[in-house]
Design an enzyme around this catalytic site. Structure first.
Site, PDB file in Angstrom:
ATOM      1  N   PRO A 132       0.750  -1.113  -0.097  1.00 38.50           N
ATOM      2  CA  PRO A 132       0.138  -0.004  -0.224  1.00 38.50           C
ATOM      3  C   PRO A 132       0.898   1.451  -0.219  1.00 38.50           C
ATOM      4  CG  PRO A 132      -0.872  -1.472   1.385  1.00 38.50           C
ATOM      5  CD  PRO A 132       0.226  -2.066   1.174  1.00 38.50           C
ATOM      6  N   GLY A 135       4.419   2.038  -3.651  1.00 40.37           N
ATOM      7  CA  GLY A 135       4.390   2.344  -5.317  1.00 40.37           C
ATOM      8  C   GLY A 135       5.282   1.435  -5.999  1.00 40.37           C
ATOM      9  N   SER A 136       6.262   2.450  -6.620  1.00 34.36           N
ATOM     10  CA  SER A 136       7.112   1.642  -7.481  1.00 34.36           C
ATOM     11  C   SER A 136       8.406   1.416  -6.714  1.00 34.36           C
ATOM     12  CB  SER A 136       7.493   2.553  -8.711  1.00 34.36           C
ATOM     13  OG  SER A 136       6.719   2.844  -9.491  1.00 34.36           O
ATOM     14  N   ARG A 284     -20.194   5.676 -40.799  1.00 31.26           N
ATOM     15  CA  ARG A 284     -20.594   6.995 -40.311  1.00 31.26           C
ATOM     16  C   ARG A 284     -20.614   7.983 -41.817  1.00 31.26           C
ATOM     17  NH1 ARG A 284     -24.201   9.619 -37.136  1.00 31.26           N
ATOM     18  NH2 ARG A 284     -23.396  11.718 -36.450  1.00 31.26           N
ATOM     19  N   GLU A 379       3.236  -3.226 -14.443  1.00 30.59           N
ATOM     20  CA  GLU A 379       4.679  -3.309 -14.575  1.00 30.59           C
ATOM     21  C   GLU A 379       5.690  -2.320 -14.824  1.00 30.59           C
ATOM     22  OE1 GLU A 379       3.042  -5.934 -14.138  1.00 30.59           O
ATOM     23  OE2 GLU A 379       3.600  -7.845 -15.684  1.00 30.59           O
ATOM     24  N   ALA A 382       5.472   4.868 -16.755  1.00 36.03           N
ATOM     25  CA  ALA A 382       6.110   5.331 -18.079  1.00 36.03           C
ATOM     26  C   ALA A 382       7.363   5.846 -17.369  1.00 36.03           C
ATOM     27  CB  ALA A 382       5.499   6.500 -18.797  1.00 36.03           C
ATOM     28  N   GLU A 383       7.401   6.692 -16.132  1.00 32.69           N
ATOM     29  CA  GLU A 383       8.599   7.113 -15.578  1.00 32.69           C
ATOM     30  C   GLU A 383       9.537   6.283 -15.206  1.00 32.69           C
ATOM     31  OE1 GLU A 383       5.384   9.885 -15.836  1.00 32.69           O
ATOM     32  OE2 GLU A 383       5.316   8.107 -14.960  1.00 32.69           O
TER      33      GLU A 383
END
Length: 401
Positions: A132, A135-136, A284, A379, A382-383
């Site tokens: 929790p 994070g990364s 369309r 997984e 982007a950073e």
């Protein structure tokens, strides 16, 4: 559509596998995916069909009952499945990562015990790193294992566990200071435990609780959960590889191939978004002609198709690099970063082509629009990918001054 995202140099066996999976996706997944997703219903019938096709054992060696295929074959199958419904590819991904980690790092006893049943889909895998509050930052893991005789006692809370309820085997990364003196680098004092459990929610074995599904804006159908360990006792022979302190490296190896998987998912979702966009543009009509005949729409379609092609090429390159036995963290990071970003952009362009109808739940693009953002996070964000890419580039292009 046959001209986009083709993969050259495939064997006859690979082509046959892909054709079988593509046919299954078109007949068994696409027609029911949106309805099941809106109900947040687990796709049991689809999963059973994929088990019969042998998809759960695709990369497991033949000696353990699998098909012994390459990462490339697996990634291309995932691309097809995600094109039908991304949640189904998520059900397979965590299982695949655990099987891969066992194949690469498990003891012989662990391989013989788990892999044949995983190949048959009887044992279903999930893996757990996140918590929790971290994070990364994997080095900040606080869940802990303490040695007690021939067992370890595990305590802590894990987060974002895909297949947490339906899985029967979870690879869990925790701190294990036993044998690692104080001051040891965090990544050298982590261990992966193979935790067997019953499927379902609540207390699934003594000391292990799966509280329930986390409600999400997309990526529905697949169960995403927490995992709470409170005095969970695990025998020492369930340390992955039999030696403590190697868990971080084992998990990173699994995540590396997982990034190829996420890239493949991004490719599949982007392909489906392009299909929906180019079809709708020809159905369309405005100002007396198909909107596909308007230059503004043609420009969008051109950009979308180019992004689909580019992402697919990078994903294939990353998979082939790993299959060759070479280091591929640079290629996997690039592929995951580009495919997830391009997927988001292609889906949004398809959404725009649909106009107001894209906002309606009657149209499939609405589901894709909610699913694509998960790929930006899964997984590694982007950073994180850019950090990996940047560091590897500096290794490769080190200035000799």
């Amino acid at each position: 559509m046959a001209r986009l995202a083709q993969t050259h140099g495939l064997t006859d066996v690979q082509q046959e596998i892909l054709a079988t999976v593509r046919d299954f996706v078109d007949k068994e997944i696409i027609p029911v995916a949106t309805e099941l997703e809106h109900r947040d219903e687990y796709p049991q019938q689809i999963v059973d069909g994929l088990k019969e096709l042998g998809v759960f054992g695709l990369m497991i060696p033949e000696e353990y009952g699998g098909l012994g295929e390459s990462l490339l074959t697996y990634a291309l199958c995932v691309e097809e499945i995600a094109r039908g419904w991304m949640s189904v590819s998520g059900i397979i991904n965590t299982h695949f990562i655990v099987a891969y980690m066992l194949k690469q790092h498990g003891t012989q006893e662990q391989k013989e015990y788990f892999l044949p049943r995983m190949a048959a889909g009887e044992v279903r895998g999930a893996f757990s790193m996140s918590e929790p509050g971290l994070g990364s930052d994997v080095s900040a893991i606080t869940s802990k294992a303490v040695k007690d005789g021939d067992e370890y006692v595990l305590n802590g809370q894990k987060m974002w566990l895909t297949n947490g309820g339906t899985s029967t085997l979870v690879a869990v990364l925790v701190r294990s200071d036993e044998g690692h003196p104080e001051g040891t680098a965090p990544h050298k004092s982590m261990t992966t435990f193979l935790v067997e459990k019953e499927p379902g929610f609540g207390e699934v074995r003594p000391g292990l609780t799966i509280p329930g599904k986390i409600e999400k804006m997309g990526y529905k159908g697949v169960d995403t959960t927490e995992l709470i360990m409170d005095g969970l006792r695990i025998p020492a022979n369930r340390v992955l590889g039999g030696v403590t302190g190697r868990g971080f490296y084992q998990m990173m190896d699994g995540v590396e191939v997982g990034r190829v998987n996420v890239a493949a998912r991004g490719c599949g979702v982007a392909q489906r978004a392009f299909e929906l966009g180019v079809q709708y543009a020809q159905q369309r009509h405005t100002f007396g002609k198909q909107i596909a005949q308007h230059q503004a729409i043609q420009f969008k379609l051109a950009e979308m198709a180019t992004k689909v092609e580019a992402a697919h090429a990078m994903m294939v390159n990353a998979a082939r690099k790993k299959d060759s036995g070479e280091r591929n963290d640079l290629e996997a990071g690039m592929a995951k970063y580009l495919a997830s970003e391009y997927c988001k952009e292609v889906v949004e362009d398809a959404f725009r082509i649909h106009g107001g109808y894209g906002f309606s739940k009657e149209y499939e693009i609405e589901r894709l629009y909610r699913e694509a953002p998960m790929l930006l996070i899964g997984e590694g964000t982007a950073e994180i990918q850019k950090m990996i890419i940047g560091r590897r580039l500096l290794e490769e292009y080190r200035f000799q001054g």
